[in-house]
Design a protein around this motif. Structure first.
Motif, PDB file in Angstrom:
ATOM      1  N   ALA A  63      21.851  29.710 -34.440  1.00 32.43           N
ATOM      2  CA  ALA A  63      20.653  28.979 -34.027  1.00 32.43           C
ATOM      3  C   ALA A  63      20.268  29.370 -32.610  1.00 32.43           C
ATOM      4  CB  ALA A  63      20.897  27.472 -34.091  1.00 32.43           C
ATOM      5  N   LEU A  64      18.967  29.331 -32.375  1.00 33.99           N
ATOM      6  CA  LEU A  64      18.430  29.468 -31.019  1.00 33.99           C
ATOM      7  C   LEU A  64      18.191  28.055 -30.501  1.00 33.99           C
ATOM      8  CD1 LEU A  64      15.855  32.343 -31.524  1.00 33.99           C
ATOM      9  CD2 LEU A  64      18.019  32.463 -30.295  1.00 33.99           C
ATOM     10  N   ILE A  65      18.586  27.820 -29.266  1.00 36.00           N
ATOM     11  CA  ILE A  65      18.466  26.497 -28.655  1.00 36.00           C
ATOM     12  C   ILE A  65      17.451  26.581 -27.528  1.00 36.00           C
ATOM     13  CG2 ILE A  65      19.733  24.620 -27.547  1.00 36.00           C
ATOM     14  CD1 ILE A  65      20.985  25.281 -30.203  1.00 36.00           C
ATOM     15  N   HIS A  66      16.365  25.850 -27.640  1.00 32.65           N
ATOM     16  CA  HIS A  66      15.377  25.790 -26.565  1.00 32.65           C
ATOM     17  C   HIS A  66      15.811  24.689 -25.602  1.00 32.65           C
ATOM     18  CE1 HIS A  66      12.513  28.574 -28.393  1.00 32.65           C
ATOM     19  NE2 HIS A  66      13.032  28.134 -29.527  1.00 32.65           N
ATOM     20  N   LEU A  67      15.935  25.062 -24.329  1.00 28.53           N
ATOM     21  CA  LEU A  67      16.449  24.176 -23.291  1.00 28.53           C
ATOM     22  C   LEU A  67      15.353  23.872 -22.270  1.00 28.53           C
ATOM     23  CD1 LEU A  67      19.746  26.191 -22.837  1.00 28.53           C
ATOM     24  CD2 LEU A  67      19.549  23.974 -23.950  1.00 28.53           C
ATOM     25  N   PRO A  68      15.559  22.876 -21.411  1.00 26.27           N
ATOM     26  CA  PRO A  68      14.578  22.608 -20.360  1.00 26.27           C
ATOM     27  C   PRO A  68      14.355  23.836 -19.472  1.00 26.27           C
ATOM     28  CG  PRO A  68      16.171  20.825 -20.509  1.00 26.27           C
ATOM     29  CD  PRO A  68      16.662  21.922 -21.399  1.00 26.27           C
ATOM     30  N   ASN A  69      13.236  23.867 -18.785  1.00 22.69           N
ATOM     31  CA  ASN A  69      12.853  24.950 -17.868  1.00 22.69           C
ATOM     32  C   ASN A  69      12.702  26.290 -18.586  1.00 22.69           C
ATOM     33  OD1 ASN A  69      12.938  23.109 -15.741  1.00 22.69           O
ATOM     34  ND2 ASN A  69      15.106  23.512 -15.392  1.00 22.69           N
ATOM     35  N   ASP A  70      12.251  26.250 -19.831  1.00 23.22           N
ATOM     36  CA  ASP A  70      12.022  27.461 -20.636  1.00 23.22           C
ATOM     37  C   ASP A  70      13.270  28.328 -20.780  1.00 23.22           C
ATOM     38  OD1 ASP A  70       9.370  26.870 -21.211  1.00 23.22           O
ATOM     39  OD2 ASP A  70       8.689  27.755 -19.328  1.00 23.22           O
ATOM     40  N   ALA A  71      14.432  27.734 -20.728  1.00 18.70           N
ATOM     41  CA  ALA A  71      15.684  28.471 -20.932  1.00 18.70           C
ATOM     42  C   ALA A  71      15.983  28.532 -22.429  1.00 18.70           C
ATOM     43  CB  ALA A  71      16.823  27.796 -20.187  1.00 18.70           C
ATOM     44  N   LEU A  72      16.839  29.462 -22.812  1.00 24.69           N
ATOM     45  CA  LEU A  72      17.183  29.651 -24.215  1.00 24.69           C
ATOM     46  C   LEU A  72      18.687  29.786 -24.352  1.00 24.69           C
ATOM     47  CD1 LEU A  72      15.722  30.092 -27.005  1.00 24.69           C
ATOM     48  CD2 LEU A  72      16.103  32.518 -26.629  1.00 24.69           C
TER      49      LEU A  72
END
Length: 141
Positions: A63-72
């Motif tokens: 899975a790809l995890i989208h994190l705060p501040n446009d981090a991945l």
């Protein structure tokens, strides 16, 4: 006890243990098919990085995890456990499709390569998500 008999006991003993572990589910790969499974596995490695959105592959193994501040972040199953990485600019050496597998090579000694099975429709989408984390070419002119 003869050496041959001792050898047979060891071979059959190890075979029996392996079969017992396998048939009781001990060799089952980690599943990332449910959003809750993904978040729990991510939280085990990165308790302070709260996932905003997840994008799981069809097989439920990555899975790809989208994190705060446009981090991945990227998480994938590795046997009965998972491996996870937060991605920063230049943290990937290459992202290549080989058949229906996306091969992600990291610029990290401790985690050189991840092989992620994807469908033909998922391949370009995942590649586009990971492309910003490849090294940027510098022109010398």
């Amino acid at each position: 006890m003869t050496l041959q008999l001792l050898g047979l006991l060891v071979v059959f003993g190890i075979t029996g243990i392996v079969m017992l572990v396998h048939f009781t589910g001990g060799s089952q790969a980690a599943s990332l098919s449910q959003d809750e499974d993904i978040r729990d596995a991510w939280h085990a490695d990165w308790p302070h990085n709260k996932p905003l959105k997840t994008m799981v592959n069809t097989g439920g193994t990555a899975a790809l995890i989208h994190l705060p501040n446009d981090a991945l972040g990227l998480i994938w199953s590795f046997g009965a456990d998972t491996v996870s990485r937060t991605l920063t600019a230049g943290s990937l050496r290459s992202v290549k499709a080989r058949g229906n597998t996306l091969i992600v090579q990291f610029n990290a000694f401790d985690c050189p390569t991840a092989r992620i099975p994807l469908t033909r429709r998922e391949l370009p989408e995942w590649h586009a998500q990971l492309a910003p984390y490849l090294p940027q070419e510098v022109s010398h002119g």
